[in-house]
Motif scaffolding. Structure first.
Motif, short mmCIF file in Angstrom:
data_model
loop_
_atom_site.label_atom_id
_atom_site.label_comp_id
_atom_site.label_asym_id
_atom_site.label_seq_id
_atom_site.Cartn_x
_atom_site.Cartn_y
_atom_site.Cartn_z
N ALA A 326 0.83 -1.21 0.00
CA ALA A 326 0.00 0.00 0.00
C ALA A 326 0.87 1.25 0.00
CB ALA A 326 -0.93 -0.01 1.22
N TRP A 327 2.02 1.20 0.62
CA TRP A 327 2.94 2.34 0.59
C TRP A 327 3.56 2.49 -0.80
CZ3 TRP A 327 6.25 2.33 5.72
CH2 TRP A 327 5.38 2.35 6.83
N LEU A 328 3.92 1.36 -1.40
CA LEU A 328 4.49 1.42 -2.75
C LEU A 328 3.51 2.01 -3.75
CD1 LEU A 328 6.27 -2.06 -2.95
CD2 LEU A 328 7.39 0.18 -2.98
N ALA A 329 2.23 1.72 -3.56
CA ALA A 329 1.22 2.22 -4.50
C ALA A 329 1.19 3.73 -4.56
CB ALA A 329 -0.15 1.67 -4.12
N GLU A 330 1.61 4.39 -3.49
CA GLU A 330 1.58 5.86 -3.45
C GLU A 330 2.95 6.50 -3.66
OE1 GLU A 330 -1.37 7.77 -0.68
OE2 GLU A 330 -0.94 5.97 0.49
N LEU A 331 3.97 5.71 -3.86
CA LEU A 331 5.33 6.24 -3.90
C LEU A 331 5.58 7.04 -5.17
CD1 LEU A 331 8.18 6.30 -2.61
CD2 LEU A 331 8.68 4.22 -3.91
N GLU A 332 6.02 8.25 -4.98
CA GLU A 332 6.37 9.11 -6.12
C GLU A 332 7.52 8.49 -6.91
OE1 GLU A 332 7.35 13.82 -6.93
OE2 GLU A 332 8.13 12.89 -5.12
N GLY A 333 7.38 8.48 -8.23
CA GLY A 333 8.47 8.03 -9.09
C GLY A 333 8.68 6.54 -9.15
N ARG A 334 7.73 5.75 -8.64
CA ARG A 334 7.94 4.30 -8.59
C ARG A 334 8.27 3.71 -9.96
NH1 ARG A 334 4.26 -0.44 -8.27
NH2 ARG A 334 2.54 1.02 -8.46
N PRO A 335 7.59 4.08 -11.05
CA PRO A 335 7.96 3.49 -12.34
C PRO A 335 9.41 3.77 -12.73
CG PRO A 335 5.81 4.54 -12.49
CD PRO A 335 6.38 4.95 -11.18
N THR A 336 9.88 4.97 -12.46
CA THR A 336 11.27 5.30 -12.78
C THR A 336 12.22 4.49 -11.93
OG1 THR A 336 10.62 7.58 -13.34
CG2 THR A 336 12.94 7.19 -12.89
N ILE A 337 11.92 4.37 -10.64
CA ILE A 337 12.79 3.61 -9.74
C ILE A 337 12.89 2.16 -10.18
CG2 ILE A 337 13.11 2.85 -7.36
CD1 ILE A 337 11.58 5.44 -6.51
N LEU A 338 11.76 1.57 -10.51
CA LEU A 338 11.76 0.18 -10.97
C LEU A 338 12.52 0.02 -12.28
CD1 LEU A 338 8.10 -0.91 -10.16
CD2 LEU A 338 10.19 -1.92 -9.22
N GLU A 339 12.32 0.95 -13.19
CA GLU A 339 13.02 0.87 -14.48
C GLU A 339 14.53 0.95 -14.28
OE1 GLU A 339 12.70 2.96 -18.92
OE2 GLU A 339 11.52 3.74 -17.23
N LEU A 340 14.95 1.87 -13.44
CA LEU A 340 16.38 2.04 -13.19
C LEU A 340 16.94 0.82 -12.45
CD1 LEU A 340 18.64 4.14 -13.61
CD2 LEU A 340 18.13 4.99 -11.32
N ALA A 341 16.19 0.29 -11.47
CA ALA A 341 16.64 -0.89 -10.75
C ALA A 341 16.84 -2.07 -11.70
CB ALA A 341 15.63 -1.25 -9.66
N ASP A 342 15.89 -2.27 -12.59
CA ASP A 342 16.01 -3.40 -13.51
C ASP A 342 17.15 -3.18 -14.51
OD1 ASP A 342 13.94 -4.58 -12.19
OD2 ASP A 342 12.45 -4.24 -13.76
N ASP A 343 17.37 -1.94 -14.93
CA ASP A 343 18.51 -1.65 -15.79
C ASP A 343 19.82 -1.96 -15.07
OD1 ASP A 343 16.85 -0.86 -17.83
OD2 ASP A 343 17.52 1.23 -17.88
N PHE A 344 19.91 -1.56 -13.82
CA PHE A 344 21.12 -1.83 -13.04
C PHE A 344 21.37 -3.33 -12.92
CE2 PHE A 344 23.39 -2.70 -9.11
CZ PHE A 344 24.44 -1.79 -9.15
N ALA A 345 20.32 -4.07 -12.58
CA ALA A 345 20.46 -5.51 -12.44
C ALA A 345 20.86 -6.16 -13.76
CB ALA A 345 19.15 -6.13 -11.92
#
Length: 378
Positions: A326-345
Motif C-alpha cells: 500500500a505504501w508502494l502504490a503511493e510512492l512518487e516516481g515508482r515506475p522510474t525507480i523500478l526501471e532504473l533498478a532493472d537496468d542496473f540488475a
C-alpha cells in the motif's frame, strides 16, 4: 581502481539479485517518503501532528502523499552513474568516481533548470525525467559541493566540515556491486561522498553503510554485515566516530524495547554516523519493514535520511516483496525507480551482452551514453 571479475550468474541468482536491487532502491525511497512529512521535527512535534504513535504511514509532503526528497533523487543518479561507469569501461576509461561525479552534476542541473527541455542526448534518459526536477529542500552542502566542475576527493574534499547524512543516504547503490570486493565498495563510496561531505566521519559513514548493504546483497545477515564493515573501517584514519556509533547501535539492541527516545539518542546531532547507527538499529529490532521504518522516522531531527538509510538496509536484506504494497502504490516516481533498478540488475549480470566485444545494443548505449562528458548542461 579495479574490481573482481564478478560472480557467475545463474537464473536463480539473477532473480534474487534483481529482487534485492529493487528492494534496496524502493525501500530507501519509501523510508525517505515516510520521513519527509516529519523531517526536522522533534518527537513531541511529531506526536502533536500525527498522534501518540507518531507517523505510521504515508502522509502529505511537498504537495502529495508519498513524495520523496533530494535523497532519493541523488540515489537514483548514483545508480545512473554506476551503470555509466560500467558502460564506459569498454573504452578503457575506468574511473568510477569521475562517472559518479558527472552523474551528480546532472542532478545539480535538475535543481537549477525548470525541466529537461535543454538536456543533451549524452545526458541519458534519467536526466530527462521531468519529475526529478522538483526541488526538495537540498541542503547547501549538496549545492555548493556540486556548484562547479571540480571534483572533491578524500585528500581534497568539498565542504571539509560537513557532517550531515546526505552522502551516506545516497550510497546504498554502491553496496549493490556484489561482484566487487568489500574494500573496493567501501573505497568508492568514500571517494564519492567526499565530493560533497568532507568531514572524515561523514565520508567514512558512507563507506561503512555501503559495505553493510554489500554484505546484505550477498546474502549475509545484518549483524555479520555490520561486523565486516567495522573491520573494513578500522584500518582508516578518522574511523572512531563511525565505528563507535555502529557499536552503540549493536549494544542498544540488547537494552530493551525500542523507543523513539532511544533512536534519537543514537542519532546524536543528526550526523552521518549517527543516522547510519539509527538505520542499523531500526533494521535489527524492527519486527518487519513497516515497523523498522516507523521506528526510524519517529525521532528528533532528519527523519527522511533516517528512513532512507533504514529502508535501504531492509530492502537489501529482504528483497522487494517484503515492502508494504500500500505504501508502494503511493510512492512518487515508482515506475522510474523500478526501471532504473532493472537496468542496473541487467547491466551487472548481463553487461557483456549489451555492450561487449561480441554484441552491442544501440538502445542501451542511447540510455547510458559512453560520451566522455555527458553531464554538464544548464
Amino acid at each position: 581502481m579495479d574490481a573482481t571479475a564478478g560472480p557467475v550468474w545463474g537464473r536463480r541468482e539473477q532473480q534474487d539479485f534483481r529482487s534485492r536491487v529493487r528492494g534496496t532502491l524502493l525501500g530507501a525511497a519509501l523510508g525517505d517518503a515516510l520521513g519527509a512529512p516529519v523531517n526536522g521535527l522533534d518527537i513531541d512535534a511529531i506526536r502533536r501532528a500525527h498522534g501518540a504513535a507518531g507517523i505510521t504511514g504515508p502522509a502529505p509532503a511537498h504537495g502529495r502523499r508519498g513524495a520523496v526528497t533530494h535523497l532519493t533523487q541523488m540515489t537514483l543518479f548514483s545508480v545512473d552513474g554506476l551503470i555509466r561507469a560500467q558502460v564506459r569501461r569498454d573504452t578503457g576509461a575506468w574511473h568510477p568516481p569521475t562517472d559518479l561525479h558527472r552523474a551528480y552534476l546532472r542532478w545539480a542541473v535538475t535543481q537549477r533548470d525548470w525541466g529537461p527541455d535543454e538536456r543533451r542526448e549524452e545526458d541519458g534518459w534519467l536526466a530527462r525525467e521531468e519529475w526529478l526536477y522538483a526541488r526538495r529542500d537540498p541542503p547547501r552542502a549538496l549545492l555548493t559541493g556540486l556548484g562547479d566542475d571540480t571534483m572533491g576527493t578524500p585528500e581534497a574534499p568539498k565542504n571539509p566540515g560537513e557532517a550531515g547524512p546526505e552522502a551516506a543516504a545516497r550510497s546504498a547503490p554502491f553496496g549493490l556491486l556484489v561482484g566487487w570486493e568489500p574494500q573496493l565498495v567501501t573505497q568508492l563510496a568514500v571517494e564519492c561522498a567526499a565530493q560533497t561531505h568532507g568531514r572524515p566521519a561523514a565520508y567514512l559513514a558512507a563507506g561503512g553503510y555501503a559495505a553493510i548493504v554489500h554484505g546484505l546483497a550477498r546474502g549475509e545477515s545484518l549483524d555479520a554485515a555490520v561486523q565486516r564493515a567495522l573491520v573494513l573501517l578500522a584500518a582508516r584514519p578518522g574511523h572512531q566516530p563511525v565505528t563507535d556509533a555502529l557499536r552503540q547501535a549493536l549494544g542498544a539492541v540488547r537494552q530493551g524495547m525500542p523507543t523513539p527516545e532511544r533512536v534519537s539518542r543514537l542519532s546524536g546531532k543528526g550526523t552521518a554516523e549517527g543516522l547510519v547507527a539509527v538505520a542499523v538499529y531500526c533494521a535489527l529490532v524492527g519486527e518487519d519493514v513497516r515497523h523498522g521504518l516507523c521506528l526510524a522516522v519517529n525521532m528528533d531531527g532528519p527523519g527522511a535520511a533516517a528512513g532512507a538509510l533504514t529502508g535501504g538496509l531492509l530492502g537489501a536484506l529482504h528483497g522487494e516483496t517484503a515492502l508494504p504494497p500500500a505504501w508502494l502504490a503511493e510512492l512518487e516516481g515508482r515506475p522510474t525507480i523500478l526501471e532504473l533498478a532493472d537496468d542496473f540488475a541487467m547491466e551487472m549480470t548481463q553487461g557483456p551482452a549489451l555492450h561487449g566485444p561480441a554484441a552491442s545494443s544501440p538502445a542501451w548505449l542511447a540510455r547510458y551514453p559512453r560520451g566522455a562528458e555527458g553531464a554538464l548542461t544548464g
